[in-house]
Design an enzyme around this catalytic site. Structure first.
Site, PDB file in Angstrom:
ATOM      1  N   ASP A  27      -2.215   2.329  -2.733  1.00 50.56           N
ATOM      2  CA  ASP A  27      -2.608   1.151  -1.966  1.00 50.56           C
ATOM      3  C   ASP A  27      -4.091   0.896  -2.265  1.00 50.56           C
ATOM      4  O   ASP A  27      -4.750   1.697  -2.930  1.00 50.56           O
ATOM      5  CB  ASP A  27      -2.326   1.353  -0.473  1.00 50.56           C
ATOM      6  N   TRP A  28      -4.583  -0.203  -1.763  1.00 53.33           N
ATOM      7  CA  TRP A  28      -5.962  -0.634  -2.059  1.00 53.33           C
ATOM      8  C   TRP A  28      -6.955   0.496  -1.720  1.00 53.33           C
ATOM      9  O   TRP A  28      -7.137   0.819  -0.556  1.00 53.33           O
ATOM     10  CB  TRP A  28      -6.268  -1.891  -1.242  1.00 53.33           C
TER      11      TRP A  28
END
Ligand code: BGC
Length: 739
Positions: free
Chosen positions: A276-277
């Site tokens: 994820d980011w």
């Protein structure tokens, strides 16, 4: 004796086939090896790097330091980046263009929680297909969807993005989305790779506070949180995203048990894993990694292939290889997964998008029609006293409330590319059907300024009925948008209560991102229609339902709470030793100096009691449905049997309508405590007024399997109960036994 079943062949057997590509896998693998053999270490690491729009993407691409981009949807810009990659980088490997296309690209469908409320995988698959057609026309070939996080706490803002609290429903909706996005052929230019996320347990954030820690046992992971991921992977999902959270102390992005043992070895996943980011970098804040370099080491060695925005891979992998902390083979495997994906999508053959055609299909009439159908099916009728709805006799109506004409907000969270100007609001649509007086009362959902309420009340004097549209602005749900209280914000409840004093029929339409605690508002209105942010065509859908052109059929995909303090609350919880038996003594009924054990010692709250406001699977119609003659074909079954459940469903009212019939099962005694009920099937049944249909569910005994005390996936013999009903709290139990 236990009945053992192979994981692969049971629970998910029914959920469908795998998407294919025209190029056979061995041919793709040959191309991958050929390319890999030509790559320098730096070029390999470049493939593992994903960068967001805003940066100088063409430079990144030309240097070969870029494998994928996100947040860039301008086809000209995408082509420019692609040209830099294909024509200027040494090996000409195209970049993979990604985006959060979560519930539509331009034509926005209801938020995923609303899609789940349809209990209609076909309409959800169609929505995903349309999203793919629109997004790929701009050059986006990879979406970060579906979100499969089981969510049992509506305080968590991201409940909006998933299918709610139930594993079975999550499986059906997730698989439908994967099929829709990816189509029949990965390499088709309208196919968009799906990304199942967030692996895993993200929805179990303690206290419903985003990014918070979770504590989930391996058994609960396997029984509740894994199945949708496994089912989507079996259906061909090409990529997977790790989650931000830790489970039992291990951040997912650095958890090799999850990413290697389970995902690769147990499930045989040959797709690509992305973080994820900055979830690799955030392992530093977790206190799990010392610094960015260490976080890259942990993530890569755990089994991550691509880094979204921590830049730890591009900055440190070379060094980590030289120090012997990462094996070259680990990098090669990651790059294989990335290249395999690019070949599967046909990016090498078709790297560019036709800029002139990017908008050709967006908002196509058939897309708008499908979005409207999905919004119609997703609306849930929670109350309809005296059959106030549909408003067939009313001529002149007051439309009021802050969500009546909220073009931006009814699109909901993650509607990045939906254009507000295309949104049809309830106000706009209802004007075609009624003589509408519009007086908003409040300007936005959090508005506490009551100055506009008297005007709305005055306007009610001259109308036949009042439609009050309340709810949540888009920004109040979604990522990082959690709430500890779930009542209507601002002065919305006061607006409803003041209007109710006029004595006019009051129809409340709630447009929100989560199940709110609306008990007090129910008491102040005749009818309530609940529409999770319904998207571009939400207004038309709501107008169809209010006029009676359409009949509500949505069902709650999450339990509706009476008070936020009841969270987490879900229908399929494990049985307690002291279940509430229906006798609750509430606060005001407790005598002074009551004896310590005099209240009965069962599981309930002194203030809210035990039950929810509305159970999972609940929703009314403009007609009534009767279930009768429910039978099962035998009372005893063995391994390999299929339980045949038959029932008659009657539309006992006056309008044609659809009912979502639901099949629940309970395993009465287990080697571990079992859920009080579990959804095992559902079907949307359309019935003309007065019609009876003879219907059936077929439930393979194999689908009664669960991960037991010995962590084996088995059907344990013993006694079971089964229900066929219109929601999770109704129906009479039938008994059967597995020998
Ligand atoms: C979210 C993901 C999303 C990613 C890329 C993150 O903040 O958790 O769900 O796909 O951003 O936008």
């Amino acid at each position: 004796m236990k009945l053992k079943h192979l994981l692969l062949c049971c629970l998910f057997a029914a959920v469908g086939c795998t998407t294919a590509t025209t190029t056979p896998d061995n041919e793709i693998d040959r191309k991958v090896e050929e390319l890999l053999a030509q790559m320098t270490l730096r070029e390999k690491i470049g493939q593992m790097n994903q960068v967001s729009g805003g940066a100088n993407l063409c430079d990144w691409a030309a240097s070969g330091d870029l494998g994928s981009i996100l947040n860039c949807v301008d086809p000209a810009e995408i082509n420019a980046v692609q040209r830099a990659a294909v024509e200027q980088s040494r090996l000409g490997i195209p970049v993979l263009v990604s985006r959060d296309v979560i519930h539509g690209f331009r034509t926005i469908f209801p938020i995923p929680l609303g899609m789940a409320a349809t209990f209609d995988p076909a309409v959800v698959e169609q929505g995903a297909r349309i999203a793919a057609v629109e997004a790929t026309a701009s050059g986006v070939r990879w979406t970060f969807s579906p979100m499969l996080d089981i969510a049992r706490d509506p305080r968590w803002g991201r409940v909006a993005e998933g299918s709610g609290e139930d594993t079975y429903l999550d499986v059906q909706m997730g698989v439908a989305m994967v099929k829709g996005y990816q189509g029949d052929d990965y390499a088709d230019p309208t196919s968009m790779a799906a990304c199942v996320k967030h692996f895993v347990g993200y929805g179990a954030a303690e206290g419903g506070r985003d990014y918070n820690t979770t504590m989930i046992s391996e058994r609960a992971l396997r029984n509740v949180y894994f199945p949708a991921f496994k089912a989507c992977i079996d259906a061909g999902a090409l990529t997977l995203m790790t989650s931000f959270n830790d489970v039992d102390g291990l951040p997912s992005t650095g958890n090799s048990w999850l990413l290697d043992d389970i995902l690769r070895k147990e499930w045989g996943f040959d797709g690509m894993v992305v973080t994820d980011w900055n979830s690799a970098g955030e392992m530093i804040a977790h206190g799990y990694a010392e610094d960015l370099k260490h976080s890259a080491e942990l993530a890569v060695n755990a089994g991550v292939d691509m880094d979204m925005m921590s830049f730890g891979f591009i900055e440190h992998i070379e060094e980590l290889i030289n120090e012997g902390k990462i094996e070259m083979q680990t990098i090669d495997n990651a790059v294989r997964n990335i290249l395999r994906l690019k070949f599967r999508l046909g990016l090498f053959e078709n790297p560019y998008v036709d800029e002139a055609k990017a908008r050709e299909k967006v908002y196509a009439p058939e897309h708008l029609e499908a979005a409207k159908q999905c919004a119609v099916e997703s609306a849930i009728l929670l109350q309809n006293n005296n059959n106030v709805l549909p408003l067939t006799d009313a001529k002149r109506i007051l439309v009021t409330g802050p969500m009546a004409n909220a073009q931006f907000d009814q699109l909901g969270t993650w509607a990045f590319d939906g254009e507000e100007a295309y949104t049809v609001t309830p106000l706009m649509a209802l004007r075609d059907d009624y003589d509408v007086v519009y007086e908003p009362g409040l300007t936005y959902s959090r508005d506490t300024n009551k100055a506009g309420i008297p005007a709305a009340v005055r306007a009610a004097a001259g109308v036949d009925a009042v439609v009050v549209c309340v709810g949540e602005e888009a920004i109040l749900s979604g990522e990082a948008h959690c709430l500890s209280q779930l009542n209507l914000q601002g002065a919305q409840s006061e607006l409803i209560a003041e209007l109710n004093k006029t004595g006019k029929p009051i129809v409340v339409v709630v447009i929100a991102g989560r199940p709110l605690t609306i008990e007090r508002d129910l008491a102040e209105c005749d009818a309530m229609l609940y529409s999770f942010h319904p998207g571009t065509m939400g207004g038309e859908a709501i107008a169809d339902l209010i006029t009676g052109r359409a009949v509500p059929s949505g069902k709650t995909p999450m339990t509706f709470l009476r008070d936020a303090g009841q969270a987490p609350f879900y229908y399929n919880h494990p049985m307690t030793g002291r279940p509430n038996n229906g006798t609750e003594t509430l606060l005001n009924d407790i005598p002074l100096k009551a004896g310590q054990t005099s209240l009965g010692c069962t599981s309930y709250y002194l203030d809210t009691g035990y039950g929810p406001l509305f159970p999972f699977g609940y929703g009314l119609s403009y007609t009534t449905f009767d279930y009768s003659c429910i039978t099962i074909d035998k009372t005893e079954y063995t391994e390999g049997d299929v339980i045949v459940v038959e029932y008659d469903l009657t539309n006992s009212g006056k309008v044609d309508a659809t009912e979502v019939a639901q099949l629940y099962v309970r395993d009465l005694v287990g080697s571990v405590v079992r859920p009080v009920k579990e959804l095992k099937g559902f079907e949307r049944v359309y019935l003309k007024a007065g019609e009876t249909k003879h219907c059936r569910f077929e439930l393979p005994v194999a689908e009664l399997a669960f991960w037991n005390r010995d962590m084996e996936y088995v059907v344990e013999p013993g006694k079971f109960q089964l229900w066929v009903a219109g929601d999770s709290a109704s129906g009479e139990a039938l008994a059967f036994e597995v020998k």
